[in-house]
Design an enzyme around this catalytic site. Structure first.
Site, PDB file in Angstrom:
ATOM      1  N   HIS A  40      67.370  39.868  64.864  1.00  0.00           N
ATOM      2  CA  HIS A  40      66.846  39.656  66.212  1.00  0.00           C
ATOM      3  C   HIS A  40      66.703  41.002  66.920  1.00  0.00           C
ATOM      4  CE1 HIS A  40      66.146  37.811  70.078  1.00  0.00           C
ATOM      5  NE2 HIS A  40      67.029  38.646  70.594  1.00  0.00           N
ATOM      6  N   GLY A  47      27.988  34.223  56.131  1.00  0.00           N
ATOM      7  CA  GLY A  47      29.234  33.890  55.433  1.00  0.00           C
ATOM      8  C   GLY A  47      30.441  34.235  56.294  1.00  0.00           C
ATOM      9  N   THR A  51      36.277  44.230  34.048  1.00  0.00           N
ATOM     10  CA  THR A  51      35.066  44.808  34.644  1.00  0.00           C
ATOM     11  C   THR A  51      34.782  44.313  36.060  1.00  0.00           C
ATOM     12  OG1 THR A  51      33.876  43.128  33.373  1.00  0.00           O
ATOM     13  CG2 THR A  51      33.905  45.357  32.469  1.00  0.00           C
ATOM     14  N   VAL A  76      21.338  29.539  56.519  1.00  0.00           N
ATOM     15  CA  VAL A  76      20.309  30.564  56.668  1.00  0.00           C
ATOM     16  C   VAL A  76      19.153  30.173  55.755  1.00  0.00           C
ATOM     17  CG1 VAL A  76      19.751  32.997  56.356  1.00  0.00           C
ATOM     18  CG2 VAL A  76      22.003  32.342  57.210  1.00  0.00           C
ATOM     19  N   ILE A 112      36.365  35.863  54.151  1.00  0.00           N
ATOM     20  CA  ILE A 112      37.256  36.988  54.442  1.00  0.00           C
ATOM     21  C   ILE A 112      36.468  38.269  54.738  1.00  0.00           C
ATOM     22  CG2 ILE A 112      39.125  38.393  53.536  1.00  0.00           C
ATOM     23  CD1 ILE A 112      40.223  35.725  53.772  1.00  0.00           C
ATOM     24  N   GLY A 126      38.459  51.258  41.032  1.00  0.00           N
ATOM     25  CA  GLY A 126      37.575  50.097  41.112  1.00  0.00           C
ATOM     26  C   GLY A 126      37.097  49.771  42.514  1.00  0.00           C
ATOM     27  N   ASP A 145      39.088  40.157  38.432  1.00  0.00           N
ATOM     28  CA  ASP A 145      37.981  39.443  39.074  1.00  0.00           C
ATOM     29  C   ASP A 145      36.960  38.869  38.099  1.00  0.00           C
ATOM     30  OD1 ASP A 145      39.038  40.132  41.517  1.00  0.00           O
ATOM     31  OD2 ASP A 145      37.222  41.117  42.278  1.00  0.00           O
TER      32      ASP A 145
HETATM   33  P1  FAD Z   1      37.235  45.950  40.132  1.00  0.00           P
HETATM   34  O1  FAD Z   1      38.092  46.543  41.149  1.00  0.00           O
HETATM   35  O2  FAD Z   1      35.875  45.510  40.520  1.00  0.00           O
HETATM   36  O3  FAD Z   1      37.145  47.026  38.961  1.00  0.00           O
HETATM   37  C1  FAD Z   1      36.325  46.885  37.857  1.00  0.00           C
HETATM   38  C2  FAD Z   1      35.883  48.255  37.427  1.00  0.00           C
HETATM   39  O4  FAD Z   1      35.244  48.156  36.149  1.00  0.00           O
HETATM   40  C3  FAD Z   1      34.854  48.890  38.360  1.00  0.00           C
HETATM   41  O5  FAD Z   1      35.319  50.124  38.851  1.00  0.00           O
HETATM   42  C4  FAD Z   1      33.600  49.047  37.496  1.00  0.00           C
HETATM   43  O6  FAD Z   1      32.904  50.243  37.774  1.00  0.00           O
HETATM   44  C5  FAD Z   1      34.186  49.077  36.102  1.00  0.00           C
HETATM   45  N1  FAD Z   1      33.255  48.637  35.059  1.00  0.00           N
HETATM   46  C6  FAD Z   1      32.481  47.523  35.057  1.00  0.00           C
HETATM   47  N2  FAD Z   1      31.779  47.432  33.907  1.00  0.00           N
HETATM   48  C7  FAD Z   1      32.104  48.524  33.172  1.00  0.00           C
HETATM   49  C8  FAD Z   1      31.708  48.997  31.901  1.00  0.00           C
HETATM   50  N3  FAD Z   1      30.839  48.332  31.135  1.00  0.00           N
HETATM   51  N4  FAD Z   1      32.227  50.168  31.452  1.00  0.00           N
HETATM   52  C9  FAD Z   1      33.136  50.853  32.219  1.00  0.00           C
HETATM   53  N5  FAD Z   1      33.546  50.446  33.424  1.00  0.00           N
HETATM   54  C10 FAD Z   1      33.043  49.300  33.895  1.00  0.00           C
HETATM   55  N6  FAD Z   1      41.764  42.187  47.555  1.00  0.00           N
HETATM   56  C11 FAD Z   1      43.001  42.171  48.080  1.00  0.00           C
HETATM   57  O7  FAD Z   1      43.937  41.729  47.404  1.00  0.00           O
HETATM   58  N7  FAD Z   1      43.258  42.640  49.336  1.00  0.00           N
HETATM   59  C12 FAD Z   1      42.275  43.130  50.116  1.00  0.00           C
HETATM   60  O8  FAD Z   1      42.539  43.548  51.238  1.00  0.00           O
HETATM   61  C13 FAD Z   1      40.961  43.157  49.597  1.00  0.00           C
HETATM   62  N8  FAD Z   1      39.964  43.644  50.343  1.00  0.00           N
HETATM   63  C14 FAD Z   1      38.705  43.675  49.829  1.00  0.00           C
HETATM   64  C15 FAD Z   1      37.676  44.140  50.633  1.00  0.00           C
HETATM   65  C16 FAD Z   1      36.388  44.178  50.168  1.00  0.00           C
HETATM   66  C17 FAD Z   1      35.282  44.706  51.050  1.00  0.00           C
HETATM   67  C18 FAD Z   1      36.111  43.729  48.840  1.00  0.00           C
HETATM   68  C19 FAD Z   1      34.715  43.780  48.297  1.00  0.00           C
HETATM   69  C20 FAD Z   1      37.124  43.254  48.038  1.00  0.00           C
HETATM   70  C21 FAD Z   1      38.429  43.213  48.530  1.00  0.00           C
HETATM   71  N9  FAD Z   1      39.482  42.719  47.765  1.00  0.00           N
HETATM   72  C22 FAD Z   1      40.740  42.670  48.289  1.00  0.00           C
HETATM   73  C23 FAD Z   1      39.292  42.235  46.389  1.00  0.00           C
HETATM   74  C24 FAD Z   1      39.684  43.323  45.374  1.00  0.00           C
HETATM   75  O9  FAD Z   1      38.912  44.467  45.624  1.00  0.00           O
HETATM   76  C25 FAD Z   1      39.457  42.828  43.954  1.00  0.00           C
HETATM   77  O10 FAD Z   1      40.131  41.623  43.744  1.00  0.00           O
HETATM   78  C26 FAD Z   1      39.959  43.843  42.945  1.00  0.00           C
HETATM   79  O11 FAD Z   1      39.269  45.050  43.094  1.00  0.00           O
HETATM   80  C27 FAD Z   1      39.785  43.309  41.528  1.00  0.00           C
HETATM   81  O12 FAD Z   1      40.142  44.283  40.594  1.00  0.00           O
HETATM   82  P2  FAD Z   1      39.452  44.359  39.167  1.00  0.00           P
HETATM   83  O13 FAD Z   1      40.084  45.506  38.482  1.00  0.00           O
HETATM   84  O14 FAD Z   1      39.467  43.044  38.523  1.00  0.00           O
HETATM   85  O15 FAD Z   1      37.922  44.686  39.444  1.00  0.00           O
HETATM   86  P1  NAI Z   2      34.529  34.103  50.589  1.00  0.00           P
HETATM   87  O1  NAI Z   2      34.450  33.192  49.450  1.00  0.00           O
HETATM   88  O2  NAI Z   2      35.835  34.453  51.167  1.00  0.00           O
HETATM   89  O3  NAI Z   2      33.677  33.528  51.792  1.00  0.00           O
HETATM   90  C1  NAI Z   2      32.321  33.261  51.683  1.00  0.00           C
HETATM   91  C2  NAI Z   2      31.925  32.352  52.827  1.00  0.00           C
HETATM   92  O4  NAI Z   2      30.508  32.275  52.857  1.00  0.00           O
HETATM   93  C3  NAI Z   2      32.458  30.942  52.694  1.00  0.00           C
HETATM   94  O5  NAI Z   2      33.051  30.560  53.894  1.00  0.00           O
HETATM   95  C4  NAI Z   2      31.203  30.121  52.365  1.00  0.00           C
HETATM   96  O6  NAI Z   2      31.267  28.821  52.851  1.00  0.00           O
HETATM   97  C5  NAI Z   2      30.136  30.930  53.060  1.00  0.00           C
HETATM   98  N1  NAI Z   2      28.797  30.771  52.502  1.00  0.00           N
HETATM   99  C6  NAI Z   2      28.439  30.703  51.197  1.00  0.00           C
HETATM  100  N2  NAI Z   2      27.118  30.592  51.093  1.00  0.00           N
HETATM  101  C7  NAI Z   2      26.620  30.608  52.350  1.00  0.00           C
HETATM  102  C8  NAI Z   2      25.310  30.535  52.886  1.00  0.00           C
HETATM  103  N3  NAI Z   2      24.256  30.416  52.122  1.00  0.00           N
HETATM  104  N4  NAI Z   2      25.177  30.576  54.227  1.00  0.00           N
HETATM  105  C9  NAI Z   2      26.251  30.692  55.037  1.00  0.00           C
HETATM  106  N5  NAI Z   2      27.508  30.764  54.573  1.00  0.00           N
HETATM  107  C10 NAI Z   2      27.687  30.724  53.251  1.00  0.00           C
HETATM  108  O7  NAI Z   2      33.700  35.391  50.139  1.00  0.00           O
HETATM  109  P2  NAI Z   2      33.574  36.852  50.766  1.00  0.00           P
HETATM  110  O8  NAI Z   2      33.960  36.861  52.184  1.00  0.00           O
HETATM  111  O9  NAI Z   2      32.238  37.346  50.377  1.00  0.00           O
HETATM  112  O10 NAI Z   2      34.655  37.661  49.965  1.00  0.00           O
HETATM  113  C11 NAI Z   2      34.633  37.677  48.539  1.00  0.00           C
HETATM  114  C12 NAI Z   2      36.006  37.801  47.987  1.00  0.00           C
HETATM  115  O11 NAI Z   2      36.495  39.117  48.131  1.00  0.00           O
HETATM  116  C13 NAI Z   2      37.049  36.941  48.688  1.00  0.00           C
HETATM  117  O12 NAI Z   2      37.011  35.610  48.255  1.00  0.00           O
HETATM  118  C14 NAI Z   2      38.305  37.624  48.284  1.00  0.00           C
HETATM  119  O13 NAI Z   2      38.639  37.187  47.002  1.00  0.00           O
HETATM  120  C15 NAI Z   2      37.896  39.092  48.235  1.00  0.00           C
HETATM  121  N6  NAI Z   2      38.330  39.775  49.458  1.00  0.00           N
HETATM  122  C16 NAI Z   2      39.639  39.743  49.822  1.00  0.00           C
HETATM  123  C17 NAI Z   2      40.070  40.338  50.969  1.00  0.00           C
HETATM  124  C18 NAI Z   2      41.493  40.259  51.338  1.00  0.00           C
HETATM  125  O14 NAI Z   2      42.303  39.880  50.506  1.00  0.00           O
HETATM  126  N7  NAI Z   2      41.871  40.597  52.566  1.00  0.00           N
HETATM  127  C19 NAI Z   2      39.162  41.080  51.840  1.00  0.00           C
HETATM  128  C20 NAI Z   2      37.811  41.028  51.390  1.00  0.00           C
HETATM  129  C21 NAI Z   2      37.430  40.415  50.236  1.00  0.00           C
END
Ligand code: FAD
Ligand code: NAI
Length: 471
Positions: A450, A184, A147, A242, A187, A43, A318
């Protein structure tokens, strides 16, 4: 079309939620199939999220440290050069290894992996358009929808994943932009902004609210983290909106306006990262075929056992309620399978940690001070700075602190917030404490080795119920 195959469970989506549920179901002896349209398991998290971003965070931090932080440690280095292509290759190696690992685990646990796009065609029926051609129909006693989510687009800006990017483009840029503007300051904005700032880009983060870090981060910790990131070279425009963008010229132009006072200005950028949050993804799933509901944010509506109004169709990860985190998705996956096979499951939503993998990291569990205040709970806080911790001092990494919030009467821990080295590992102890309903005194009376950074954790607990020793 071939005849429908009968399964105990069909899972739509092979992300963290879906693949963990599939493995757990396989272990429980269910006949299970997992359908994934990406052509690769894992995913968002493994392919374009947690894993590639952490690879870039780690290696860009090393690069930055070698450039700026070796002399005082007694290490003289010669010419240091960035090889971005190799940094990206290292990232891809980590991703490939892990996604193939999931495929291996599927085989080991007898999970059928179906690469293809799934849609619900009946209350017990899933149709799949296979990636390698052809269709298949599955009949299932149980269905799990997992999904996931997608980046929320910014109205008026067209995402091409090259100049105007989401995190997906931001983990794959093939050169370091001179100027990057991040919309934004959550995170993603801070993690990916850090990566490119360390590699040499001039990064400006535009945040609508008055603080960075996104939802949940404690205000005091957020301020401290912002100061540290500013020292590293990142620029912030808080309370700023923005208004729109122009991508017609060689340089991107963003018009921004201070939320109060209305002062407008135009920011130039080579790359704009849109990071204003993510939204549930259910496109093409055929929810309408069986009348499944989504809320106003597009999230599938479920009860406490992850059931939709069709009780044998469950939703995790998610695409439904709760924080969009991989470990939250994983907990739900295990619980959902336990509900199916045993009738009960367990996820404590008050004890899901959050970690921001900047340097230093920010990590927390439970409630922040504003939330506790809002509920009118009487509370006390205690904190301990890493500048007074022996290990942080020997490591020359003294920025940050640990902060506890506990109930004023019972001393039960309500929240723990850390900005500092290794905060993401350290918070595991906090999660355990919250899960077991510990008091700050319980933690304070637990021996911590420690010299470790974890002693700062213990001393913050001491400062909450009594007094710290070293500060
Ligand atoms: P997803 O990982 O989105 O998986 C859903 C899958 O379903 C996808 O592969 C998609 O292709 C598939 N799918 C969708 N519709 C269909 C369909 N109709 N048929 C078949 N397949 C389908 N979380 C953390 O805890 N720690 C982190 O450090 C972290 N870093 C992140 C960094 C970034 C840049 C991003 C974008 C997210 C990050 N997250 C992090 C969040 C994390 O990636 C998500 O919370 C996690 O992937 C959720 O898992 P999920 O299985 O619900 O969804
Ligand atoms: P986010 O919800 O963490 O942050 C979005 C930020 O954008 C907020 O501070 C919000 O106030 C701001 N914002 C919203 N609309 C705006 C606008 N029009 N102009 C300016 N600022 C605006 O969302 P983000 O960073 O996109 O990440 C999405 C999600 O992905 C996270 O909430 C988290 O669940 C997951 N994620 C987790 C990570 C981790 O666990 N280390 C790493 C990356 C993503």
């Amino acid at each position: 079309a071939t005849e429908a195959q009968e399964h105990d469970l069909v899972i739509i989506g092979g992300g963290v939620a879906g693949y963990v549920a599939a493995i757990k179901a396989g272990q429980a002896g269910l006949k299970v199939a997992c359908i994934e349209k990406r052509g690769v398991l894992g995913g968002t998290c493994l392919n374009v999220g947690c894993i590639p971003s952490k690879s870039l965070l780690n290696n860009s931090h090393l690069y930055h440290q070698i450039l700026h932080d070796t002399k005082k440690r007694g290490i003289e280095v010669g010419e240091v050069k960035l090889n971005l292509q190799q940094m990206m290759a290292a990232k891809n190696t980590s991703v490939d290894g892990l996604t193939k690992g999931v495929e291996f685990l599927f085989k080991k646990n007898k999970v059928e992996y179906i690469p293809g796009t799934a849609a619900l065609s009946g209350e017990n029926e899933v149709k799949v358009n296979k990636i390698d051609g052809g269709e298949a129909t599955f009949r299932a006693k149980n269905i799990i929808i997992a999904t996931g989510s997608e980046a929320t687009p910014f109205p008026g800006l067209t995402i091409d994943e090259k100049r105007v990017v989401t995190s997906t483009g931001a983990i794959s840029l093939n050169e370091v932009p001179k100027k990057m503007v991040v919309i934004g300051g959550g995170i993603i904005g801070l993690e990916m902004g850090s990566v490119w700032s360390r590699l040499g880009a001039e990064v400006t983060v535009v945040e609508f609210l008055g603080q960075i870090g996104g939802p949940g981060m404690d205000a005091e910790i957020s301020k401290m983290s912002q100061k540290i990131l500013q020292k590293q070279g990142m620029k912030f425009k808080l309370n700023t909106k923005v208004l729109g963008g122009d991508d017609s010229g060689e340089t991107l132009k963003l018009e921004v306006e201070a939320a109060k006072g209305g002062k407008k200005e135009t920011l130039d950028a080579d790359v704009v990262l849109v990071a204003i949050g993510r939204r549930a993804y259910t496109a093409g799933l055929g929810l309408e075929n069986i009348g499944l509901e989504v809320d106003d944010k597009g999230r599938l509506v479920i009860d406490q056992q992850y059931r939709t109004k069709i009780p044998h169709i469950r939703v995790i990860g998610d695409c439904t309620f709760g924080p969009m985190l991989a470990h939250k998705a994983e907990e739900e996956a295990v619980a959902a399978i336990e509900y199916i096979t045993k009738g009960f499951g367990h996820v404590n939503y008050n004890a899901i940690p959050s970690v921001m993998y900047t340097h230093p990291e920010v990590a927390w569990v439970g409630q922040n001070e504003a939330e506790v205040k809002e509920q009118g709970v009487k509370y006390k806080t205690g904190s301990f700075p890493f500048s007074a911790n022996s290990r942080a001092k020997t490591n020359l990494e003294t920025e940050g602190m640990v902060k506890f919030i506990s109930d004023a009467e019972t001393d039960r821990i309500l929240g723990i917030h850390i900005v500092g080295p290794n905060a993401g590992e350290m918070i595991a102890e906090g999660v355990l404490a919250v899960e077991y309903g510990a008091s700050s005194e319980d933690v304070a009376r637990t021996s911590h080795a420690h010299p470790t950074l974890a002693e700062a954790f213990k001393e913050a607990a001491m400062a909450t119920y009594s007094k710290a020793i070293h500060y």
